[in-house]
Design a protein around this motif. Structure first.
Motif, PDB file in Angstrom:
ATOM      1  N   ILE A 145       0.875  -1.171   0.000  1.00  0.00           N
ATOM      2  CA  ILE A 145       0.000   0.000   0.000  1.00  0.00           C
ATOM      3  C   ILE A 145       0.914   1.223   0.000  1.00  0.00           C
ATOM      4  O   ILE A 145       1.193   1.829   1.032  1.00  0.00           O
ATOM      5  N   GLY A 146       1.449   1.576  -1.177  1.00  0.00           N
ATOM      6  CA  GLY A 146       2.380   2.691  -1.260  1.00  0.00           C
ATOM      7  C   GLY A 146       3.697   2.430  -0.562  1.00  0.00           C
ATOM      8  O   GLY A 146       4.303   3.359  -0.006  1.00  0.00           O
ATOM      9  N   PHE A 147       4.174   1.172  -0.581  1.00  0.00           N
ATOM     10  CA  PHE A 147       5.439   0.858   0.059  1.00  0.00           C
ATOM     11  C   PHE A 147       6.595   1.576  -0.643  1.00  0.00           C
ATOM     12  O   PHE A 147       6.572   1.818  -1.851  1.00  0.00           O
ATOM     13  N   ALA A 148       7.617   1.907   0.148  1.00  0.00           N
ATOM     14  CA  ALA A 148       8.768   2.641  -0.365  1.00  0.00           C
ATOM     15  C   ALA A 148       9.721   1.713  -1.105  1.00  0.00           C
ATOM     16  O   ALA A 148       9.779   0.502  -0.839  1.00  0.00           O
ATOM     17  N   GLU A 149      10.468   2.311  -2.035  1.00  0.00           N
ATOM     18  CA  GLU A 149      11.548   1.603  -2.719  1.00  0.00           C
ATOM     19  C   GLU A 149      12.795   2.486  -2.732  1.00  0.00           C
ATOM     20  O   GLU A 149      12.704   3.702  -2.935  1.00  0.00           O
ATOM     21  N   LEU A 150      13.926   1.849  -2.498  1.00  0.00           N
ATOM     22  CA  LEU A 150      15.221   2.493  -2.680  1.00  0.00           C
ATOM     23  C   LEU A 150      15.691   2.136  -4.084  1.00  0.00           C
ATOM     24  O   LEU A 150      15.847   0.949  -4.402  1.00  0.00           O
ATOM     25  N   VAL A 151      15.890   3.144  -4.926  1.00  0.00           N
ATOM     26  CA  VAL A 151      16.150   2.902  -6.342  1.00  0.00           C
ATOM     27  C   VAL A 151      17.374   3.694  -6.792  1.00  0.00           C
ATOM     28  O   VAL A 151      17.806   4.645  -6.129  1.00  0.00           O
ATOM     29  N   VAL A 152      17.907   3.290  -7.920  1.00  0.00           N
ATOM     30  CA  VAL A 152      18.838   4.094  -8.697  1.00  0.00           C
ATOM     31  C   VAL A 152      18.277   4.119 -10.104  1.00  0.00           C
ATOM     32  O   VAL A 152      18.168   3.068 -10.742  1.00  0.00           O
ATOM     33  N   ARG A 153      17.899   5.292 -10.566  1.00  0.00           N
ATOM     34  CA  ARG A 153      17.289   5.338 -11.891  1.00  0.00           C
ATOM     35  C   ARG A 153      18.332   4.993 -12.964  1.00  0.00           C
ATOM     36  O   ARG A 153      19.374   5.641 -13.055  1.00  0.00           O
ATOM     37  N   GLY A 154      18.038   3.928 -13.708  1.00  0.00           N
ATOM     38  CA  GLY A 154      18.967   3.463 -14.727  1.00  0.00           C
ATOM     39  C   GLY A 154      20.080   2.600 -14.175  1.00  0.00           C
ATOM     40  O   GLY A 154      21.011   2.235 -14.905  1.00  0.00           O
ATOM     41  N   GLY A 155      20.011   2.235 -12.881  1.00  0.00           N
ATOM     42  CA  GLY A 155      21.049   1.413 -12.266  1.00  0.00           C
ATOM     43  C   GLY A 155      20.458   0.519 -11.198  1.00  0.00           C
ATOM     44  O   GLY A 155      19.235   0.329 -11.113  1.00  0.00           O
ATOM     45  N   SER A 156      21.317  -0.024 -10.346  1.00  0.00           N
ATOM     46  CA  SER A 156      20.906  -0.972  -9.315  1.00  0.00           C
ATOM     47  C   SER A 156      21.191  -0.415  -7.931  1.00  0.00           C
ATOM     48  O   SER A 156      22.355  -0.191  -7.563  1.00  0.00           O
TER      49      SER A 156
END
Length: 278
Positions: free
Chosen positions: A249-260
């Motif tokens: 339900i709208g959980f957060a994500e740690l991302v790198v756009r275009g990467g890992s």
């Protein structure tokens, strides 16, 4: 019997175990199941988010749905049960879930789907009731299933079939409580390297699209500031960010756009990244 769609989440994930479970479930329900192996470093956390996502994926349909059977076999890592943790069941709308009694797996359903209780079964009690009432099982066969170490193969599919058939399966209610843990962990690392966290973004301390949060960088052994964004497309290319992801339900994500993000921060399933009171 009309074939019933079956999805199985299990940490008994070697090819031999998966083959046996698939064959037994197909025999009982008339269709080949979707068996999802969860054998990473934190199968409980992965199962908790996956089960929540699976049930959430049956919403927003706009009309009647096909009943779904979900089997979950993720034993708690506490070692307190003489022959394994008990199995329970509950319904989410028309869908039936049969699961190990694993508080960490079930707790998010209390928080985000309103699950208040489950029905806990005893293997011997259920099998003896079945043998006395509706199943062609000898005392020796009952004993074999009771004593087996592979109850997710021999017992769970039978329990699920009897429940879908409306049999009077004996069980006792048990309350389910929301998670009490204060740490925010990586629940799932997806194929892009995005780290799906186990809490909604709005529950993270200080989350706001104009602020940053201190995230544990396991690779460097320190905390680093990461900017918050509303969506993945808002994150600058090549930069890390914390966004509202696609899970829960709208959980957060740690991302790198275009990467890992998993590679950049050295994170894997089960790692702590934030503290809820920090």
């Amino acid at each position: 019997m009309t074939p019933l769609p079956v999805v199985s989440l299990t940490d008994c994930a070697d090819p031999n175990a998966l083959a046996r479970q698939s064959a037994r479930i197909a025999t009982l329900f008339g269709a080949t199941p979707t068996v999802v192996p969860l054998s990473g470093p934190d199968p409980e956390g992965a199962a908790a988010l996956t089960l929540l996502d699976l049930l959430r994926s049956t919403d927003l349909i706009g009309g009647p749905t096909q009943p779904l059977l979900v089997l979950v076999n993720i034993a708690p890592r506490d070692g307190h049960w003489p022959n394994g943790v008990p199995f329970c069941y509950f319904r989410h709308g028309e869908h039936l879930v049969v699961s190990t009694v694993n508080p960490r797996v079930l707790a998010p359903l209390a928080s985000y789907l309103g699950l208040a209780e489950v029905q806990v079964t005893d293997v011997r009690e259920v099998l003896e009731a079945a043998a006395a009432g509706w199943a062609d099982l000898t005392p020796a066969q009952v004993e074999e299933v009771v004593r087996t170490q592979f109850r997710s193969l021999w017992y769970v599919p039978l329990l699920a079939r009897w429940l879908t058939d409306g049999r009077p399966v004996p069980a006792q209610p048990m309350a389910v409580h929301p998670p009490a843990a204060q740490h925010v962990r990586v629940a799932v690392v997806d194929n892009f390297g995005n780290c799906k966290l186990d809490r909604p973004a709005v529950d993270l301390p200080g989350y706001d699209s104009a602020r940053s949060l201190a995230v544990h960088n396991r690779r460097e052994g320190r905390r680093v500031r990461v900017r918050c964004y509303d969506r993945l497309p808002d994150v600058p290319l090549g930069e890390p960010g914390i966004t509202v992801g696609s899970s829960g339900i709208g959980f957060a994500e740690l991302v790198v756009r275009g990467g890992s993000a998993a590679e950049l921060f050295g994170l894997r399933q089960g790692d702590q990244v934030l503290h809820l009171t920090s």
